[in-house]
Design an enzyme around this catalytic site. Structure first.
Site, PDB file in Angstrom:
ATOM      1  N   ARG A  69     -43.599  -2.762 -33.731  1.00  0.00           N
ATOM      2  CA  ARG A  69     -42.559  -2.463 -34.180  1.00  0.00           C
ATOM      3  C   ARG A  69     -41.490  -1.097 -34.692  1.00  0.00           C
ATOM      4  O   ARG A  69     -40.732  -1.037 -34.369  1.00  0.00           O
ATOM      5  CB  ARG A  69     -42.394  -3.165 -35.266  1.00  0.00           C
ATOM      6  CG  ARG A  69     -40.564  -3.138 -36.122  1.00  0.00           C
ATOM      7  CD  ARG A  69     -41.293  -4.169 -37.890  1.00  0.00           C
ATOM      8  NE  ARG A  69     -40.003  -4.481 -39.185  1.00  0.00           N
ATOM      9  CZ  ARG A  69     -39.336  -4.100 -40.200  1.00  0.00           C
ATOM     10  NH1 ARG A  69     -40.859  -3.636 -40.826  1.00  0.00           N
ATOM     11  NH2 ARG A  69     -38.626  -4.179 -40.490  1.00  0.00           N
ATOM     12  N   HIS A  73     -38.315   1.166 -34.641  1.00  0.00           N
ATOM     13  CA  HIS A  73     -37.602   1.958 -35.448  1.00  0.00           C
ATOM     14  C   HIS A  73     -37.357   3.214 -35.393  1.00  0.00           C
ATOM     15  O   HIS A  73     -36.775   4.290 -35.581  1.00  0.00           O
ATOM     16  CB  HIS A  73     -38.420   1.384 -36.942  1.00  0.00           C
ATOM     17  CG  HIS A  73     -37.783  -0.077 -37.618  1.00  0.00           C
ATOM     18  ND1 HIS A  73     -38.390  -0.040 -38.931  1.00  0.00           N
ATOM     19  CD2 HIS A  73     -37.478  -1.068 -37.317  1.00  0.00           C
ATOM     20  CE1 HIS A  73     -38.004  -1.153 -39.071  1.00  0.00           C
ATOM     21  NE2 HIS A  73     -37.054  -1.985 -38.049  1.00  0.00           N
ATOM     22  N   VAL A  77     -33.014   5.334 -35.038  1.00  0.00           N
ATOM     23  CA  VAL A  77     -32.430   5.934 -35.297  1.00  0.00           C
ATOM     24  C   VAL A  77     -32.838   7.514 -34.642  1.00  0.00           C
ATOM     25  O   VAL A  77     -34.189   8.382 -33.788  1.00  0.00           O
ATOM     26  CB  VAL A  77     -33.496   5.962 -36.709  1.00  0.00           C
ATOM     27  CG1 VAL A  77     -33.289   7.418 -37.834  1.00  0.00           C
ATOM     28  CG2 VAL A  77     -33.369   4.557 -37.293  1.00  0.00           C
ATOM     29  N   GLY A  79     -32.201   7.953 -31.515  1.00  0.00           N
ATOM     30  CA  GLY A  79     -33.319   8.124 -30.186  1.00  0.00           C
ATOM     31  C   GLY A  79     -34.725   8.178 -30.265  1.00  0.00           C
ATOM     32  O   GLY A  79     -35.425   8.121 -31.533  1.00  0.00           O
ATOM     33  N   ASP A  81     -38.143   9.412 -31.033  1.00  0.00           N
ATOM     34  CA  ASP A  81     -38.197  10.851 -31.030  1.00  0.00           C
ATOM     35  C   ASP A  81     -39.431  10.819 -31.879  1.00  0.00           C
ATOM     36  O   ASP A  81     -39.769  12.233 -32.273  1.00  0.00           O
ATOM     37  CB  ASP A  81     -37.016  11.465 -31.676  1.00  0.00           C
ATOM     38  CG  ASP A  81     -36.096  11.667 -32.785  1.00  0.00           C
ATOM     39  OD1 ASP A  81     -36.801  10.459 -32.978  1.00  0.00           O
ATOM     40  OD2 ASP A  81     -35.635  11.921 -33.461  1.00  0.00           O
ATOM     41  N   SER A  83     -39.109  10.629 -34.881  1.00  0.00           N
ATOM     42  CA  SER A  83     -38.378  10.827 -36.701  1.00  0.00           C
ATOM     43  C   SER A  83     -39.530   9.744 -37.253  1.00  0.00           C
ATOM     44  O   SER A  83     -39.462   9.966 -38.444  1.00  0.00           O
ATOM     45  CB  SER A  83     -37.540  10.302 -36.052  1.00  0.00           C
ATOM     46  OG  SER A  83     -36.469   9.570 -35.815  1.00  0.00           O
ATOM     47  N   ASN A 101     -38.322   0.207 -44.118  1.00  0.00           N
ATOM     48  CA  ASN A 101     -39.270   1.037 -43.877  1.00  0.00           C
ATOM     49  C   ASN A 101     -40.520   0.302 -45.235  1.00  0.00           C
ATOM     50  O   ASN A 101     -41.541   0.358 -45.250  1.00  0.00           O
ATOM     51  CB  ASN A 101     -39.747   1.634 -43.173  1.00  0.00           C
ATOM     52  CG  ASN A 101     -38.941   2.419 -41.794  1.00  0.00           C
ATOM     53  OD1 ASN A 101     -38.878   0.661 -40.826  1.00  0.00           O
ATOM     54  ND2 ASN A 101     -38.746   3.276 -41.543  1.00  0.00           N
ATOM     55  N   PRO A 170     -30.787  -2.725 -37.316  1.00  0.00           N
ATOM     56  CA  PRO A 170     -30.218  -4.228 -38.281  1.00  0.00           C
ATOM     57  C   PRO A 170     -30.909  -4.606 -39.283  1.00  0.00           C
ATOM     58  O   PRO A 170     -32.592  -4.761 -39.243  1.00  0.00           O
ATOM     59  CB  PRO A 170     -30.805  -4.949 -37.021  1.00  0.00           C
ATOM     60  CG  PRO A 170     -30.310  -3.861 -35.927  1.00  0.00           C
ATOM     61  CD  PRO A 170     -31.506  -3.159 -35.832  1.00  0.00           C
ATOM     62  N   HIS A 200     -40.355 -11.363 -32.210  1.00  0.00           N
ATOM     63  CA  HIS A 200     -40.879 -11.849 -33.952  1.00  0.00           C
ATOM     64  C   HIS A 200     -41.672 -13.010 -32.824  1.00  0.00           C
ATOM     65  O   HIS A 200     -41.871 -14.192 -34.317  1.00  0.00           O
ATOM     66  CB  HIS A 200     -39.303 -11.745 -33.626  1.00  0.00           C
ATOM     67  CG  HIS A 200     -38.801 -11.114 -35.082  1.00  0.00           C
ATOM     68  ND1 HIS A 200     -37.618 -10.992 -35.077  1.00  0.00           N
ATOM     69  CD2 HIS A 200     -38.836  -9.750 -34.507  1.00  0.00           C
ATOM     70  CE1 HIS A 200     -37.393  -9.873 -36.165  1.00  0.00           C
ATOM     71  NE2 HIS A 200     -38.065  -9.625 -35.596  1.00  0.00           N
ATOM     72  N   THR A 201     -41.631 -13.399 -32.292  1.00  0.00           N
ATOM     73  CA  THR A 201     -43.225 -14.163 -31.665  1.00  0.00           C
ATOM     74  C   THR A 201     -44.398 -13.512 -32.260  1.00  0.00           C
ATOM     75  O   THR A 201     -45.282 -15.128 -31.994  1.00  0.00           O
ATOM     76  CB  THR A 201     -43.133 -14.270 -30.150  1.00  0.00           C
ATOM     77  OG1 THR A 201     -44.277 -15.319 -29.546  1.00  0.00           O
ATOM     78  CG2 THR A 201     -43.596 -12.920 -29.324  1.00  0.00           C
ATOM     79  N   ASP A 252     -43.299 -16.319 -36.175  1.00  0.00           N
ATOM     80  CA  ASP A 252     -43.861 -17.471 -35.181  1.00  0.00           C
ATOM     81  C   ASP A 252     -44.490 -18.829 -35.561  1.00  0.00           C
ATOM     82  O   ASP A 252     -45.863 -17.760 -35.687  1.00  0.00           O
ATOM     83  CB  ASP A 252     -44.060 -17.740 -34.159  1.00  0.00           C
ATOM     84  CG  ASP A 252     -44.661 -18.166 -33.134  1.00  0.00           C
ATOM     85  OD1 ASP A 252     -44.245 -19.612 -33.552  1.00  0.00           O
ATOM     86  OD2 ASP A 252     -44.508 -18.213 -31.987  1.00  0.00           O
TER      87      ASP A 252
HETATM   88  C1  HEM Z   1     -32.603  -7.634 -33.815  1.00  0.00           C
HETATM   89  C2  HEM Z   1     -32.039  -7.423 -35.415  1.00  0.00           C
HETATM   90  C3  HEM Z   1     -33.662  -7.232 -36.173  1.00  0.00           C
HETATM   91  C4  HEM Z   1     -33.892  -7.499 -37.087  1.00  0.00           C
HETATM   92  C5  HEM Z   1     -32.694  -8.239 -38.319  1.00  0.00           C
HETATM   93  C6  HEM Z   1     -35.313  -7.046 -37.096  1.00  0.00           C
HETATM   94  C7  HEM Z   1     -35.706  -7.526 -38.449  1.00  0.00           C
HETATM   95  C8  HEM Z   1     -37.230  -8.548 -38.754  1.00  0.00           C
HETATM   96  C9  HEM Z   1     -37.776  -8.018 -40.769  1.00  0.00           C
HETATM   97  C10 HEM Z   1     -36.608  -8.326 -41.109  1.00  0.00           C
HETATM   98  C11 HEM Z   1     -38.556  -8.318 -40.079  1.00  0.00           C
HETATM   99  C12 HEM Z   1     -39.736  -8.493 -41.374  1.00  0.00           C
HETATM  100  C13 HEM Z   1     -40.167  -7.412 -42.491  1.00  0.00           C
HETATM  101  C14 HEM Z   1     -40.792  -7.156 -43.173  1.00  0.00           C
HETATM  102  O1  HEM Z   1     -40.372  -8.284 -44.045  1.00  0.00           O
HETATM  103  O2  HEM Z   1     -41.750  -6.877 -43.428  1.00  0.00           O
HETATM  104  C15 HEM Z   1     -39.150  -7.764 -38.765  1.00  0.00           C
HETATM  105  C16 HEM Z   1     -40.430  -7.792 -38.364  1.00  0.00           C
HETATM  106  C17 HEM Z   1     -40.714  -7.360 -37.024  1.00  0.00           C
HETATM  107  N1  HEM Z   1     -39.748  -7.475 -36.363  1.00  0.00           N
HETATM  108 FE1  HEM Z   1     -37.871  -7.073 -36.409  1.00  0.00          FE
HETATM  109  N2  HEM Z   1     -35.378  -7.379 -36.094  1.00  0.00           N
HETATM  110  C18 HEM Z   1     -34.925  -7.205 -34.834  1.00  0.00           C
HETATM  111  C19 HEM Z   1     -35.284  -6.583 -34.042  1.00  0.00           C
HETATM  112  C20 HEM Z   1     -36.623  -6.708 -33.603  1.00  0.00           C
HETATM  113  C21 HEM Z   1     -36.981  -5.732 -32.759  1.00  0.00           C
HETATM  114  C22 HEM Z   1     -35.737  -5.445 -31.308  1.00  0.00           C
HETATM  115  C23 HEM Z   1     -37.918  -5.589 -31.481  1.00  0.00           C
HETATM  116  C24 HEM Z   1     -39.111  -4.592 -31.314  1.00  0.00           C
HETATM  117  C25 HEM Z   1     -38.324  -4.459 -29.980  1.00  0.00           C
HETATM  118  C26 HEM Z   1     -39.131  -6.689 -33.149  1.00  0.00           C
HETATM  119  C27 HEM Z   1     -40.526  -6.369 -33.529  1.00  0.00           C
HETATM  120  C28 HEM Z   1     -40.375  -6.778 -35.265  1.00  0.00           C
HETATM  121  C29 HEM Z   1     -42.401  -7.245 -35.505  1.00  0.00           C
HETATM  122  C30 HEM Z   1     -43.285  -7.005 -34.054  1.00  0.00           C
HETATM  123  C31 HEM Z   1     -42.361  -7.466 -36.158  1.00  0.00           C
HETATM  124  C32 HEM Z   1     -43.541  -7.927 -37.152  1.00  0.00           C
HETATM  125  C33 HEM Z   1     -44.173  -6.990 -38.016  1.00  0.00           C
HETATM  126  C34 HEM Z   1     -45.387  -7.156 -39.045  1.00  0.00           C
HETATM  127  O3  HEM Z   1     -45.935  -7.967 -38.555  1.00  0.00           O
HETATM  128  O4  HEM Z   1     -46.048  -5.091 -38.820  1.00  0.00           O
HETATM  129  N3  HEM Z   1     -38.177  -6.124 -34.530  1.00  0.00           N
HETATM  130  N4  HEM Z   1     -38.532  -7.584 -38.115  1.00  0.00           N
END
Ligand code: HEM
Ligand SMILES: *[C@@H]1O[C@H](CO)[C@@H](O)[C@H](O)[C@H]1NC(C)=O
Ligand SMILES: *[C@@H]1O[C@H](CO)[C@@H](O)[C@H](O)[C@H]1NC(C)=O
Length: 333
Positions: A69, A73, A77, A79, A81, A83, A101, A170, A200-201, A252
């Site tokens: 993640r 992130h 922002v 690119g 880089d 940041s 964050n 997003p 999100h798997t 998941d």
């Molecule tokens: C499509 C739009 C996306 C939204 C709205 C989104 C939103 C979120 C949110 C709300 C969480 C939980 C954060 C929390 O409650 O602390 C999360 C977790 C996560 N996101 Fe996304 N996400 C998106 C796309 C992505 C992308 C593109 C990636 C990676 C390429 C990603 C990877 C992850 C991972 C791996 C977690 C789990 C992190 C952890 O357990 O520490 N997400 N995301």
């Protein structure tokens, strides 16, 4: 005359070879990224990153998700880089404090650990932005996901953008169109959106990130009926209407630490945790078709995921003389 000519040849041949000499230096003069970037300047870089990530994931499986993640992130922002990694100091307001964050992004100590190991091996050579890209790939592989060659040669920013962090990344309750627009603004398309959401798997989300769905989806004190209601009842025990905001849930719930296509199967069973997950099947026919494809065919998911990760990693990197190679990922030099 012959003397002048040979001098001329000598000077021009030195100039002609200059770019080759530069290959072995630390600056990316090409303006684009390529996997062999550190092959001369720090041949062990990739191995070092991998071994520190492997240790961290062995200590805590969730770390794979957290590191994956961080790259996302960072890239959304200004690119890719690094940041995101800057702490507040001087004029810098850290992106770590943004709404997305704060109390959520994690894994920064692991990045520090990787950076220290790399500074011992080859000082001021490997950028923090490249560390994030490599760690994201290694984390995916360690969790059972696909591998890919990571293009390298990014440099590190000398600034951060908390507003970019708040606005470009997003949010889980953004509408489908808002999320797609945010991806499009980074040069990513609908396929990238569905494939990368497959991240999100693995990993966790806090109650606060999906609570609205359980109690007040549209501001009328009713739940989100696109969420399976027995799953919703289960979630609500640890995510009550009031309180419990920081409680953690698997993104998941079937295979929470395994990088596989179960995420898409959950979506088809109306058991996506975040609103931003579930709308991939409820709001758009093209994304629904992709979800079905990935749910049926893990290989195509892996293939698309790897391709989209490389694309995301290419979002406006700093190259050439732009930026710097930080000594400490938390501070500018
Ligand atoms: C499509 C739009 C996306 C939204 C709205 C989104 C939103 C979120 C949110 C709300 C969480 C939980 C954060 C929390 O409650 O602390 C999360 C977790 C996560 N996101 Fe996304 N996400 C998106 C796309 C992505 C992308 C593109 C990636 C990676 C390429 C990603 C990877 C992850 C991972 C791996 C977690 C789990 C992190 C952890 O357990 O520490 N997400 N995301
Ligand atoms: C989305 O969530 C944020 C943070 O919880 C909240 O302030 C905002 O009102 C929500 N937006 C919508 C459209 O529900
Ligand atoms: C539900 O959402 C609406 C609109 O955002 C808000 O005015 C209302 O106070 C919320 N209800 C509860 C119980 O939080």
């Amino acid at each position: 005359m012959a003397k002048i000519l040979s001098l001329f040849i000598m000077v021009t041949s030195i100039l002609a070879f200059a770019p080759i000499l530069c290959l072995s230096s630390k600056t990316n003069y090409y303006g684009y990224l390529y996997p062999q970037f550190y092959d001369w300047s720090c041949p062990n870089a990739k191995e070092i990153v991998k071994s520190v990530v492997a240790k961290a994931v062995a200590r805590e499986a969730r770390m794979a998700a957290s590191l994956l993640r961080l790259h996302f992130h960072d890239c959304f922002v200004k690119g890719c880089d690094a940041s995101l990694l800057l702490d507040s100091s001087g004029t810098i307001i850290s992106e770590k404090l943004s709404n997305t964050n704060r109390n959520s992004a994690r894994g920064f100590e692991v990045i520090d650990e990787i950076k220290s190991a790399l500074e011992m091996e080859c000082p001021q050579t490997v950028s923090c932005a490249d560390i994030l890209a490599l760690a994201a790939r290694d984390s995916t592989v360690l969790a059972g996901g696909p591998s890919w060659e990571v293009p390298l040669g990014r440099r590190d920013s000398r600034d951060a953008s908390i507003s970019g962090s708040n606005n470009n990344i997003p949010a889980p309750n953004n509408t489908f169109n808002t999320i797609l627009t945010k991806f499009n603004l980074k040069g990513l398309d609908l396929v990238d959106l569905v494939a990368l959401s497959g991240s999100h798997t693995i990993g966790n989300a806090r109650c606060t990130s999906f609570k609205q769905r359980l109690y007040n989806q549209s501001g009328n004190n009713l739940p989100d009926y696109t969420l399976d209601q027995s799953y919703a009842a289960q979630l609500s025990t640890m995510c009550p209407k009031f309180g419990g905001d920081q409680n953690l849930f698997f993104l998941d719930y079937v295979t929470p630490t395994k990088f596989d296509n179960n995420y898409y199967k959950n979506l088809l069973a109306s058991r996506g945790l975040l609103n931003s997950d579930q709308i991939l099947v409820t709001k758009n026919q093209a994304t629904l078709e992709l979800v079905k494809l990935y749910a049926e065919n893990n290989e195509i998911f892996f293939e698309h995921f790897a391709k989209s990760m490389v694309k995301m990693g290419n979002i406006s990197p700093l190259t050439g003389y732009k930026g710097e190679i930080r000594k400490n990922c938390r501070y500018m030099n």
